[in-house]
Design a protein around this motif. Structure first.
Motif, PDB file in Angstrom:
ATOM      1  N   ASP A 137      -6.623  -3.107  -2.808  1.00 35.87           N
ATOM      2  CA  ASP A 137      -5.699  -2.819  -4.227  1.00 35.87           C
ATOM      3  C   ASP A 137      -4.892  -1.793  -4.176  1.00 35.87           C
ATOM      4  N   SER A 138      -4.785  -0.826  -2.934  1.00 34.87           N
ATOM      5  CA  SER A 138      -4.136   0.189  -3.078  1.00 34.87           C
ATOM      6  C   SER A 138      -2.577  -0.041  -2.798  1.00 34.87           C
ATOM      7  N   ARG A 139      -1.958   1.073  -3.294  1.00 39.44           N
ATOM      8  CA  ARG A 139      -0.564   1.003  -3.444  1.00 39.44           C
ATOM      9  C   ARG A 139       0.309   1.257  -2.002  1.00 39.44           C
ATOM     10  N   GLU A 140      -0.324   1.267  -0.998  1.00 38.93           N
ATOM     11  CA  GLU A 140       0.145   1.421   0.297  1.00 38.93           C
ATOM     12  C   GLU A 140       1.116  -0.026   0.609  1.00 38.93           C
ATOM     13  N   GLU A 147       2.158  -3.146   2.687  1.00 42.29           N
ATOM     14  CA  GLU A 147       1.512  -4.151   3.440  1.00 42.29           C
ATOM     15  C   GLU A 147       1.666  -3.954   4.886  1.00 42.29           C
TER      16      GLU A 147
END
Length: 254
Positions: free
Chosen positions: A41-44, A46
């Motif tokens: 669920d991180s904002r990095e 795909e």
């Protein structure tokens, strides 16, 4: 430090429970219930490097499975219609709407005109209030069906007298299959569950033709807020962490 030289956590921060090997008898190696890092669920972006736990389903499932799911969301007309509408409710109204409002925005986004309500008789007032709100927002075609529709005796449905709420008395059975069939026949575009009993909701969803969403999840003890038991499992409801399930009341005649 644990006996295995760690601080008592598995790779990725999942807690272990004490056994000589450091392995828990309750561990499911394919379960997000074991994860404490939540890097999916991180904002990095795909494909970016992430420290997934070794048991992570993101790592263990084949890439083709995720590709197939993404293709369904994108290319299957019915799946895409529902998925896009859900994304709009989340993304465009995040933290702004009540569940009642979210359902109406979702219904409008998928083009639903006729709304079905499958309600518990114990929440008929709430179902009627929801129907009024729907009509106030332009959803004039609403069909609500109570769980006691048909007033069918529990015995006719195979329920023994000694497991009734009030043994020795007439009790109409909940009738989720008929609720689904009536809403199917009415041609509802979206069905909304209002407080059906656990298990009866399962049968309703199995037999409903239209997409189904929830407004109220029944919890007779916690004013229909079952999450409260999770928040208080270490205090008021610490019994939830014991190995035993509660005993039922004695059957009639015992």
């Amino acid at each position: 430090m644990g006996s295995n030289g760690t601080d008592g956590k598995r790779e990725g921060g999942a807690p272990t429970e004490g056994s000589e090997s450091g392995e828990s008898a309750f561990d499911d190696p394919r379960s997000c219930a074991n994860c404490a890092v939540r890097v999916c669920d991180s904002r990095e972006a795909e494909g970016a490097e992430r420290a997934f736990p070794s048991f992570c389903l993101t790592e263990r499932m084949p890439k083709v499975a995720f590709d197939e799911a993404a293709a369904l969301y994108r290319d299957d007309p019915d799946t895409a219609r529902i998925f896009q509408a859900a994304a709009e409710v989340e993304g465009l109204y995040y933290g702004q709407l009540t569940r009642v409002e979210e359902i109406m925005v979702f219904a409008r986004s998928i083009g639903a005109r006729k709304i079905g309500i499958a309600t518990c008789m114990g929440l008929i007032d709430e179902a009627q209030a929801f129907a009024k709100i729907l009509r106030a927002k332009g959803f004039y075609d609403v069909c609500a069906v109570s769980c006691k529709v048909g007033a069918v005796a529990k015995e006719r449905a195979g329920i023994a007298d000694d497991v009734k709420v009030h043994p020795g008395c007439f009790e109409p059975t909940c009738n989720p299959v008929m609720q689904a069939r009536i809403l199917n026949e009415a041609g509802c575009d979206l069905d909304v569950v209002v407080g059906l009993c656990v298990g009866h909701d399962t049968l309703f969803m199995r037999h409903a033709d239209a997409p189904v969403t929830y407004l109220v999840v029944k919890d007779r003890v916690l004013a229909h807020n079952p999450a409260a038991a999770l928040y208080t499992k270490g205090s008021y409801y610490r019994r939830l962490m014991s190995p035993d399930l509660p005993e039922p009341r004695p059957r009639a005649g015992e």
